[in-house]
Design a protein around this motif. Structure first.
Motif, PDB file in Angstrom:
ATOM      1  N   ASP A 231      -7.165  51.117 -22.858  1.00  0.00           N
ATOM      2  CA  ASP A 231      -8.423  50.233 -22.692  1.00  0.00           C
ATOM      3  C   ASP A 231      -7.293  48.801 -23.895  1.00  0.00           C
ATOM      4  O   ASP A 231      -8.404  47.700 -24.798  1.00  0.00           O
ATOM      5  CB  ASP A 231      -9.436  50.762 -23.367  1.00  0.00           C
ATOM      6  CG  ASP A 231      -9.668  51.539 -22.271  1.00  0.00           C
ATOM      7  OD1 ASP A 231     -10.448  50.920 -21.113  1.00  0.00           O
ATOM      8  OD2 ASP A 231     -10.849  52.246 -22.960  1.00  0.00           O
ATOM      9  N   CYS A 232      -6.260  49.542 -24.376  1.00  0.00           N
ATOM     10  CA  CYS A 232      -5.600  49.542 -25.888  1.00  0.00           C
ATOM     11  C   CYS A 232      -4.077  49.132 -25.721  1.00  0.00           C
ATOM     12  O   CYS A 232      -4.065  47.604 -25.691  1.00  0.00           O
ATOM     13  CB  CYS A 232      -5.993  49.933 -27.395  1.00  0.00           C
ATOM     14  SG  CYS A 232      -5.435  48.786 -28.740  1.00  0.00           S
ATOM     15  N   THR A 233      -3.332  49.939 -25.904  1.00  0.00           N
ATOM     16  CA  THR A 233      -1.901  49.235 -25.747  1.00  0.00           C
ATOM     17  C   THR A 233      -1.443  50.498 -25.170  1.00  0.00           C
ATOM     18  O   THR A 233      -1.653  51.909 -24.619  1.00  0.00           O
ATOM     19  CB  THR A 233      -1.556  49.919 -26.975  1.00  0.00           C
ATOM     20  OG1 THR A 233      -1.024  51.614 -27.969  1.00  0.00           O
ATOM     21  CG2 THR A 233      -2.588  48.799 -28.201  1.00  0.00           C
ATOM     22  N   PRO A 234      -0.078  49.971 -24.036  1.00  0.00           N
ATOM     23  CA  PRO A 234       0.167  50.866 -23.288  1.00  0.00           C
ATOM     24  C   PRO A 234       2.044  51.736 -24.187  1.00  0.00           C
ATOM     25  O   PRO A 234       2.019  53.070 -23.878  1.00  0.00           O
ATOM     26  CB  PRO A 234       1.190  49.884 -22.800  1.00  0.00           C
ATOM     27  CG  PRO A 234       1.751  48.687 -23.669  1.00  0.00           C
ATOM     28  CD  PRO A 234       0.790  48.282 -24.426  1.00  0.00           C
ATOM     29  N   THR A 235       1.762  51.531 -26.007  1.00  0.00           N
ATOM     30  CA  THR A 235       2.822  52.595 -26.794  1.00  0.00           C
ATOM     31  C   THR A 235       2.264  52.429 -28.047  1.00  0.00           C
ATOM     32  O   THR A 235       1.451  51.436 -28.512  1.00  0.00           O
ATOM     33  CB  THR A 235       4.609  52.180 -26.781  1.00  0.00           C
ATOM     34  OG1 THR A 235       4.404  50.983 -27.188  1.00  0.00           O
ATOM     35  CG2 THR A 235       4.837  51.213 -25.314  1.00  0.00           C
ATOM     36  N   LEU A 236       2.878  53.843 -29.062  1.00  0.00           N
ATOM     37  CA  LEU A 236       2.376  53.629 -30.338  1.00  0.00           C
ATOM     38  C   LEU A 236       3.064  52.286 -30.800  1.00  0.00           C
ATOM     39  O   LEU A 236       1.448  51.757 -31.890  1.00  0.00           O
ATOM     40  CB  LEU A 236       2.992  54.616 -30.610  1.00  0.00           C
ATOM     41  CG  LEU A 236       2.134  55.812 -31.887  1.00  0.00           C
ATOM     42  CD1 LEU A 236       0.784  55.857 -31.469  1.00  0.00           C
ATOM     43  CD2 LEU A 236       3.135  56.668 -32.258  1.00  0.00           C
ATOM     44  N   TYR A 237       3.591  51.621 -30.521  1.00  0.00           N
ATOM     45  CA  TYR A 237       4.132  50.566 -31.442  1.00  0.00           C
ATOM     46  C   TYR A 237       3.171  49.254 -31.464  1.00  0.00           C
ATOM     47  O   TYR A 237       3.241  48.595 -32.078  1.00  0.00           O
ATOM     48  CB  TYR A 237       5.544  50.841 -31.487  1.00  0.00           C
ATOM     49  CG  TYR A 237       5.639  51.594 -32.842  1.00  0.00           C
ATOM     50  CD1 TYR A 237       6.912  51.125 -33.619  1.00  0.00           C
ATOM     51  CD2 TYR A 237       6.287  53.248 -32.032  1.00  0.00           C
ATOM     52  CE1 TYR A 237       8.201  51.936 -34.799  1.00  0.00           C
ATOM     53  CE2 TYR A 237       6.622  53.846 -32.429  1.00  0.00           C
ATOM     54  CZ  TYR A 237       7.145  53.418 -33.596  1.00  0.00           C
ATOM     55  OH  TYR A 237       8.682  54.108 -34.161  1.00  0.00           O
ATOM     56  N   HIS A 238       2.399  49.329 -29.988  1.00  0.00           N
ATOM     57  CA  HIS A 238       2.249  47.983 -29.818  1.00  0.00           C
ATOM     58  C   HIS A 238       0.868  48.159 -30.513  1.00  0.00           C
ATOM     59  O   HIS A 238       0.448  49.460 -31.059  1.00  0.00           O
ATOM     60  CB  HIS A 238       1.928  47.809 -28.200  1.00  0.00           C
ATOM     61  CG  HIS A 238       2.746  47.350 -27.818  1.00  0.00           C
ATOM     62  ND1 HIS A 238       3.573  48.601 -26.847  1.00  0.00           N
ATOM     63  CD2 HIS A 238       3.505  46.061 -27.626  1.00  0.00           C
ATOM     64  CE1 HIS A 238       4.633  47.605 -26.212  1.00  0.00           C
ATOM     65  NE2 HIS A 238       4.770  45.881 -26.375  1.00  0.00           N
ATOM     66  N   ALA A 239      -0.304  46.878 -30.428  1.00  0.00           N
ATOM     67  CA  ALA A 239      -1.107  46.918 -30.943  1.00  0.00           C
ATOM     68  C   ALA A 239      -2.474  45.783 -30.481  1.00  0.00           C
ATOM     69  O   ALA A 239      -1.618  45.014 -29.418  1.00  0.00           O
ATOM     70  CB  ALA A 239      -1.466  46.300 -32.232  1.00  0.00           C
ATOM     71  N   CYS A 240      -3.159  46.049 -30.033  1.00  0.00           N
ATOM     72  CA  CYS A 240      -4.078  44.941 -29.838  1.00  0.00           C
ATOM     73  C   CYS A 240      -5.096  44.808 -30.312  1.00  0.00           C
ATOM     74  O   CYS A 240      -4.906  45.364 -31.605  1.00  0.00           O
ATOM     75  CB  CYS A 240      -4.906  46.031 -28.456  1.00  0.00           C
ATOM     76  SG  CYS A 240      -6.245  47.312 -29.363  1.00  0.00           S
ATOM     77  N   VAL A 263       0.698  41.760 -26.848  1.00  0.00           N
ATOM     78  CA  VAL A 263       1.460  40.131 -27.320  1.00  0.00           C
ATOM     79  C   VAL A 263       2.910  40.952 -27.227  1.00  0.00           C
ATOM     80  O   VAL A 263       3.027  42.056 -27.542  1.00  0.00           O
ATOM     81  CB  VAL A 263       1.026  39.616 -27.953  1.00  0.00           C
ATOM     82  CG1 VAL A 263      -0.483  39.093 -28.447  1.00  0.00           C
ATOM     83  CG2 VAL A 263       1.355  40.143 -29.785  1.00  0.00           C
ATOM     84  N   SER A 264       3.774  39.722 -27.139  1.00  0.00           N
ATOM     85  CA  SER A 264       5.387  39.934 -27.387  1.00  0.00           C
ATOM     86  C   SER A 264       5.451  40.052 -28.207  1.00  0.00           C
ATOM     87  O   SER A 264       6.346  41.060 -28.172  1.00  0.00           O
ATOM     88  CB  SER A 264       6.196  38.758 -27.134  1.00  0.00           C
ATOM     89  OG  SER A 264       5.922  37.565 -27.256  1.00  0.00           O
ATOM     90  N   SER A 265       4.584  40.721 -29.398  1.00  0.00           N
ATOM     91  CA  SER A 265       5.238  41.682 -30.811  1.00  0.00           C
ATOM     92  C   SER A 265       4.724  42.383 -31.484  1.00  0.00           C
ATOM     93  O   SER A 265       3.453  42.371 -30.699  1.00  0.00           O
ATOM     94  CB  SER A 265       4.837  40.480 -32.499  1.00  0.00           C
ATOM     95  OG  SER A 265       3.353  40.263 -32.595  1.00  0.00           O
TER      96      SER A 265
END
Length: 494
Positions: A231-240, A263-265
């Motif tokens: 529902d949000c992010t594929p990895t810990l460092y990503h953000a939705c 997104v890409s960042s």
């Protein structure tokens, strides 16, 4: 000595607004002034190989019509040390401009205090001006209005302020990061705390970047979330970008869902506003020329609500990009494949889809690679294609923080080999190359094979191993083709 730079006309036929790599923009905060939409933005100035936020000033963008793509860029409107005598240069993090009831503009800015003994010296100051571009003067020269010692002790990092002037004229400010969010009322002077800081809860996965707004009597708080999961992010460092709703400006808040995926960042930062009868969501990406996690660029897209439910829901926002020519034919056909690995589920710091996304960064973060933890015995990576392909080579880009032969941390492998599926896994014939160096692609060639599945096996000395990108090469250049649905396992029957 710092001075304002002259404005520049920009035409943006899509996102990001500033896309040519000459100026990076981040942390957008939109504000409407009459018939013009303004966006306050930070400026990313980090070199491509620097993993840190180098942010010395704020800039601004303005338009009469976001859909037109016609913008005016104000490259430099304020610097921390030029506005606040108590602030250090740099670290011009995410701020917001709001128009006060007195017709003046108030800039809420997170900056570093100089000569301060707090454990974390970030603090929020307020500047005032007669125009969105300044010149700005400190509205509270005595010091920040929020810090680890003002208006009351706290232990959070005091950044990312967002301010709402309610219909009754009362003023509210939210701020916080690293999963800790605070809210408070301000007096009519826009700077004096009114009441105590409140710890805000109820917003699932809150990480940072709050954005407070109101529509049709409902309060909304958008924010960057980093709960790992579908529902949000594929990895810990990503953000939705997620949001909550409330019936009063300080909550209690109820989580309502995700409106923008990663997104890409790795960071994401929302700013939403109604302008000429439409709602818009501003955010940032790494999509500009030379962009990266510390070289971000502001984007903007339509945002809509579903008024059939109560409270009205914010519909998912579809991010858009500038038109680009189709990719040129290439021998690398890894982008068509479904990737998997020996250590599924992948540790949440890393991302299996980074293997064949075509992106290699000078200073990658964990989501830019796949990795296996130390002690993994001959870890492997696998590409599955939906139909058989012919291959005769590969290129791989390793990442490491330890030298070859290490037994801890992440090190390059001692060796690697390629295998293909033909009723079972078989080694490629006539292998050449297969180096294990860093900071460049390692090339390999072998006798052609036709298969639907191929894998690379990595021999380690006990340390972990990481791969940024793994290309598999056809004998001749092939037209670009995006990956389709997930390809079936190698041993699946036709």
């Amino acid at each position: 000595m710092w001075s304002e730079a002259p404005p520049v006309a920009v035409h943006a036929p899509g996102n990001p607004i500033l896309a040519d790599g000459r100026s990076y923009s981040t942390d957008p905060a939109p504000v409407v002034v009459g018939d013009t939409l303004w966006i306050l933005a930070g400026r990313d100035e980090a070199a491509p190989d620097i993993d840190d936020f180098v942010m010395n000033e704020w800039q601004a963008l303005s338009t009469k019509d976001p859909a037109s793509g016609d913008w005016t860029h104000y490259p430099s409107i304020a610097r921390p040390e030029a506005v606040f005598a108590w602030a250090e240069p740099g670290r011009a993090y995410a701020g917001q401009i709001v128009m006060g009831r007195d017709g003046r503009f108030y800039l809420y800015a997170p900056v570093l205090q100089k000569a301060d003994q707090s454990k974390d010296r970030f603090a929020i100051g307020v500047a005032v001006a007669d125009a969105p571009t300044g010149p700005w003067i400190d509205a509270h020269p005595a010091g920040p209005i929020i810090s680890q010692t003002a208006p009351e002790p706290n232990t959070i990092q005091n950044i990312d302020p967002t301010v709402l002037i309610d219909d009754d004229g009362r003023v509210y400010i939210y701020w916080g990061t690293f999963g800790r969010l605070r809210g408070m009322e301000l007096a009519a002077d826009m700077v004096t705390p009114k009441g105590s800081e409140q710890t805000i809860t109820g917003l699932d996965g809150f990480f940072e970047a709050p954005w407070l707004m109101k529509r049709k009597g409902v309060y909304y708080l958008l924010y960057a979330g980093n709960t790992v999961g579908p529902d949000c992010t594929p990895t810990l460092y990503h953000a939705c970008i997620a949001y909550g709703a409330a019936t009063s400006p300080l909550g209690p808040w109820t989580y309502r869902g995700v409106i923008l995926g990663p997104v890409s960042s790795t960071t994401s930062h929302p700013g939403a506003v109604a302008f000429k009868g439409r709602w818009w969501l501003a955010y940032h990406t790494a999509d500009a020329v030379g962009g990266g996690h510390f070289r971000r660029s502001v984007a903007i897209d339509r945002m809509a609500f579903d008024d059939r439910v109560s409270p009205p829901a914010i519909l998912p926002v579809k991010p858009t990009r500038r038109p680009t020519p189709p990719p040129a034919p290439s021998r690398n056909i890894a982008g068509r494949a479904t990737a998997t690995a020996s250590n599924v589920p992948i540790p949440v710091r890393y991302w299996i889809k980074a293997l064949n996304d075509g992106i290699v960064r000078p200073a990658p973060l964990p989501p830019d690679m796949w990795a296996a933890e130390p002690g993994s015995a001959s870890p492997w990576l696998e590409y599955r294609f939906d139909t058989p392909v012919t291959l005769d080579g590969a290129r791989i880009r390793f990442w490491a923080d330890q030298p070859a032969g290490a037994t801890a941390g992440v090190a390059p492998p001692r060796a690697w080999r390629m295998e293909y599926w033909s009723g079972g896994w078989r080694r490629v014939r006539d292998p050449e190359g297969f180096g294990t160096g860093l900071d460049a692609f390692q090339s390999a060639s072998f006798a052609p094979v036709t298969t639907r599945c191929v894998r690379v096996v990595l021999e380690t000395a006990g340390a972990g191993v990481a791969v940024q990108e793994w290309e598999v090469l056809a004998p001749t250049a092939q037209p670009f083709r995006a990956a389709g649905p997930a390809a079936p396992p190698c041993d699946a029957k036709p």
